[in-house]
Design an enzyme around this catalytic site. Sequence first.
Site, mmCIF file in Angstrom:
data_model
loop_
_atom_site.group_PDB
_atom_site.id
_atom_site.type_symbol
_atom_site.label_atom_id
_atom_site.label_comp_id
_atom_site.label_asym_id
_atom_site.label_seq_id
_atom_site.Cartn_x
_atom_site.Cartn_y
_atom_site.Cartn_z
ATOM 1 N N GLU A 249 -3.385 27.617 -23.065
ATOM 2 C CA GLU A 249 -3.055 26.857 -24.342
ATOM 3 C C GLU A 249 -1.925 25.957 -24.080
ATOM 4 O O GLU A 249 -1.184 26.102 -22.972
ATOM 5 C CB GLU A 249 -2.376 28.009 -25.112
ATOM 6 C CG GLU A 249 -3.402 28.972 -25.601
ATOM 7 C CD GLU A 249 -2.899 30.130 -26.453
ATOM 8 O OE1 GLU A 249 -1.729 30.250 -26.728
ATOM 9 O OE2 GLU A 249 -3.926 30.851 -27.060
ATOM 10 N N LYS A 251 1.988 24.721 -24.219
ATOM 11 C CA LYS A 251 3.361 25.374 -24.358
ATOM 12 C C LYS A 251 3.968 24.514 -25.172
ATOM 13 O O LYS A 251 4.412 23.393 -24.717
ATOM 14 C CB LYS A 251 3.582 25.869 -23.082
ATOM 15 C CG LYS A 251 5.015 26.543 -23.190
ATOM 16 C CD LYS A 251 5.754 27.059 -21.664
ATOM 17 C CE LYS A 251 6.560 28.049 -21.824
ATOM 18 N NZ LYS A 251 7.721 27.892 -22.722
ATOM 19 N N ARG A 271 12.431 35.472 -32.290
ATOM 20 C CA ARG A 271 12.215 35.889 -31.225
ATOM 21 C C ARG A 271 13.001 37.475 -30.708
ATOM 22 O O ARG A 271 12.902 38.410 -30.035
ATOM 23 C CB ARG A 271 12.392 35.099 -30.256
ATOM 24 C CG ARG A 271 11.933 35.469 -28.619
ATOM 25 C CD ARG A 271 12.437 34.216 -27.642
ATOM 26 N NE ARG A 271 12.141 34.371 -26.582
ATOM 27 C CZ ARG A 271 12.569 34.956 -25.550
ATOM 28 N NH1 ARG A 271 13.542 36.004 -25.854
ATOM 29 N NH2 ARG A 271 12.059 35.017 -24.269
ATOM 30 N N PHE A 341 -0.606 31.720 -32.091
ATOM 31 C CA PHE A 341 -1.296 32.199 -30.831
ATOM 32 C C PHE A 341 -1.588 33.488 -30.719
ATOM 33 O O PHE A 341 -2.093 33.928 -29.744
ATOM 34 C CB PHE A 341 -0.592 31.469 -29.710
ATOM 35 C CG PHE A 341 0.972 31.866 -29.576
ATOM 36 C CD1 PHE A 341 1.335 33.085 -29.438
ATOM 37 C CD2 PHE A 341 1.718 30.836 -29.880
ATOM 38 C CE1 PHE A 341 2.574 33.561 -29.234
ATOM 39 C CE2 PHE A 341 3.140 31.065 -29.558
ATOM 40 C CZ PHE A 341 3.601 32.500 -29.367
ATOM 41 N N LYS A 422 3.158 31.240 -17.187
ATOM 42 C CA LYS A 422 3.285 29.688 -17.710
ATOM 43 C C LYS A 422 3.286 28.737 -16.342
ATOM 44 O O LYS A 422 3.784 29.252 -15.277
ATOM 45 C CB LYS A 422 4.613 29.595 -18.422
ATOM 46 C CG LYS A 422 5.683 30.158 -17.762
ATOM 47 C CD LYS A 422 6.999 30.313 -18.438
ATOM 48 C CE LYS A 422 8.202 31.034 -17.927
ATOM 49 N NZ LYS A 422 9.415 30.825 -18.741
HETATM 50 P P1 ATP Z 1 10.916 29.325 -22.009
HETATM 51 O O1 ATP Z 1 12.645 29.388 -21.995
HETATM 52 O O2 ATP Z 1 10.193 28.998 -20.733
HETATM 53 O O3 ATP Z 1 10.695 29.016 -23.188
HETATM 54 P P2 ATP Z 1 11.116 32.096 -22.614
HETATM 55 O O4 ATP Z 1 11.905 32.955 -21.904
HETATM 56 O O5 ATP Z 1 11.485 31.636 -24.046
HETATM 57 O O6 ATP Z 1 10.675 30.891 -21.923
HETATM 58 P P3 ATP Z 1 8.604 32.728 -21.759
HETATM 59 O O7 ATP Z 1 8.032 34.299 -21.679
HETATM 60 O O8 ATP Z 1 9.006 32.129 -20.485
HETATM 61 O O9 ATP Z 1 9.759 32.899 -22.807
HETATM 62 O O10 ATP Z 1 7.543 31.823 -22.285
HETATM 63 C C1 ATP Z 1 6.973 32.243 -23.433
HETATM 64 C C2 ATP Z 1 7.495 31.467 -24.598
HETATM 65 O O11 ATP Z 1 6.777 29.947 -24.831
HETATM 66 C C3 ATP Z 1 6.968 32.153 -26.007
HETATM 67 O O12 ATP Z 1 8.254 32.963 -26.111
HETATM 68 C C4 ATP Z 1 7.050 31.223 -26.819
HETATM 69 O O13 ATP Z 1 8.146 30.752 -27.582
HETATM 70 C C5 ATP Z 1 6.611 29.776 -26.123
HETATM 71 N N1 ATP Z 1 5.284 29.378 -26.331
HETATM 72 C C6 ATP Z 1 4.928 28.215 -26.721
HETATM 73 N N2 ATP Z 1 3.643 27.917 -26.650
HETATM 74 C C7 ATP Z 1 2.838 29.319 -26.322
HETATM 75 C C8 ATP Z 1 1.582 29.813 -26.383
HETATM 76 N N3 ATP Z 1 0.627 28.912 -26.693
HETATM 77 N N4 ATP Z 1 1.526 31.039 -26.358
HETATM 78 C C9 ATP Z 1 2.486 31.626 -26.094
HETATM 79 N N5 ATP Z 1 3.785 31.329 -26.181
HETATM 80 C C10 ATP Z 1 4.058 30.050 -26.310
#
Ligand code: ATP
Length: 591
Positions: A249, A251, A271, A341, A422
């Site tokens: 998917e 991001k 979150r 999602f 990711k």
């Molecule tokens: P980052 O700072 O890289 O966004 P994070 O610590 O907030 O990371 P991660 O677990 O690294 O969280 O990455 C997942 C985040 O990406 C999710 O919390 C969500 O907010 C975002 N996201 C964007 N698109 C998607 C998707 N298609 N599916 C899941 N999460 C997504």
Amino acid sequence: MRFSELARVFRKMEDTSSRLALTDELAKVFKESEPGEMRKLVYLCQGIVKPAHEGIELGMAGKLAMRSISISSGKKQEDIEKIYRKEGDLGLAAEIAMGKRTQGVLVRQEPSVEKVYGNFYKIATAGGSGSQDLKVKLLSELLGSCEAEEARILVRFVTGSLRMGVGDATIIDALSYWAAGDKRFHDDIARAYNMRGDLGLVAELLFSKGIEAVKRISPEPFDPIRPALAERLPSAKEIFERLGKCAVEGKYDGFRIQVHVKGGRIEIYSRRQEKITHMFPDIVAAVKKQVKAKEIIFEGEAIAYSDETGTFQPFQVTIQRKRKHEVEEKAAELPLKLFAFELLFIDGKDYTQKPYRERVEKLRQTIAAGDTIDLAHRITASTPEEINAFFDESVSSGLEGIIAKDLEAPYVAGARKFAWIKLKKSYKGELTDTLDVAIVGYYRGKGNRTEFGLGGILTAAYDDSKNVFKTIAKIGTGFSEEQMAQFKKTLDEIKSKDRPAQVDSVLEPDVWVKPKYVVTVNADEITRSPTHTCGIGKIKGHENEGLALRFPRLVGDIRTDKSAEDATTEKEVLEMFSMQKQKATEPSGQA
Ligand code: ATP
């Protein structure tokens, strides 16, 4: 239980960072608690009065707390302020002032935990005219009936500066020790907590009905589920080796929301499980129109999108929609799209245990076409080349990268697992990913920066196995003048006289602060470092060295969507460091 017993343990816990010792102390507290007290005790250990989603926060202003100290100690407010300025810590100021109170207390009614919690709750919920006076009165009532050392804990608690290094994982361990004598119940308690976001509720159930009831806990609308998180890998090839055929998917770089619907009520959670419904009238309206379910919990990323240009806005723009005032104006100016999602619960059924492909298929059937809510764009990839092609397409349409998802995995609430992986775009010479680091101190600055009182910050990664923050970077670049002043003001509210027990650091900033705020940081690379503590003892062949960020630059403001425990973990930093080394030896970069 009497509050004095709890305060004694809290004081002890402020001075230790050993997770074992903390667990042991807490388990003893739980053993001594009475039925009905458990829930409150757990909240107090978490430093809250209610779980985040109920929106009840304590955070009493320092000035008001000083008025309470003044009333109960019989000393003038100016004197309290003087002690505070000298000590730099309001809790300590309370202890000193109360130790020398001029009004003697002859018959003291020692308060129970119940009573203290009750007053805290009233302080947190008091509103409207006269509420300030009421708060002052409620705190001074407690202070007046406590010993000086207990006053320190009370004041630190209400002003949000308690320094106990006890994280949720430690409380969960302690609950397991209390109920089973060992860590056997940890995973079940953690799962239940992740499902309902309310550790007090889980503890109460454990106390009254036992572990079997805890195991049966399932999602319930309006109890936000703690989010699943993504791991990272350096290339499409490695993602494919790990997952095989998988979903991929886009991001989206917006903010994550969880939508709950039941009985005509709609709520939106962040979150961090805060209720943020009032900020998004446009999404609420779209849920009514586009979601075909009476009861549902689903997740997605909300991002500002310009229909005119057909492009996504950067995170710094989207985040402006997270506001309490002028909500409607901003909604018109920056319309959001919600890319859904995940489906977690629908019409009475728990979907978290079902495989991803089933969850997403059901989600597809549930969301009707419309302007605001769409499904996250997705392909099913059968080769690494397909992952790469989708990655390139996503990045050129303005997305941050991709998230690959295991088609068979359940939803792993509250954990970073390889069910989601990711891959972000990389800029030449920079790390492929930004880090989120916790601020643990600041420097007053040199030259023209002294005018703002802050010239840089000391930041740390989070060691979640020990619940300790380990330094990784001093950041002095990327701040606007406005930000320097703003950071100083915000950090001064949580400054700490000494290094907080939860912080592991060789460096000494001018001012220590309690780990509470997170900032995003970009850097050229991760390098070995003789001065930072992140990674010490964990780098093969260089056990005496830690890891640091080279040329760290602040990106954006303090992240209101993350708490200190959501900072990038030491383990992730070590992984990023080894990926970087791998990349350097790879001829073809990203893929
Ligand atoms: P980052 O700072 O890289 O966004 P994070 O610590 O907030 O990371 P991660 O677990 O690294 O969280 O990455 C997942 C985040 O990406 C999710 O919390 C969500 O907010 C975002 N996201 C964007 N698109 C998607 C998707 N298609 N599916 C899941 N999460 C997504």
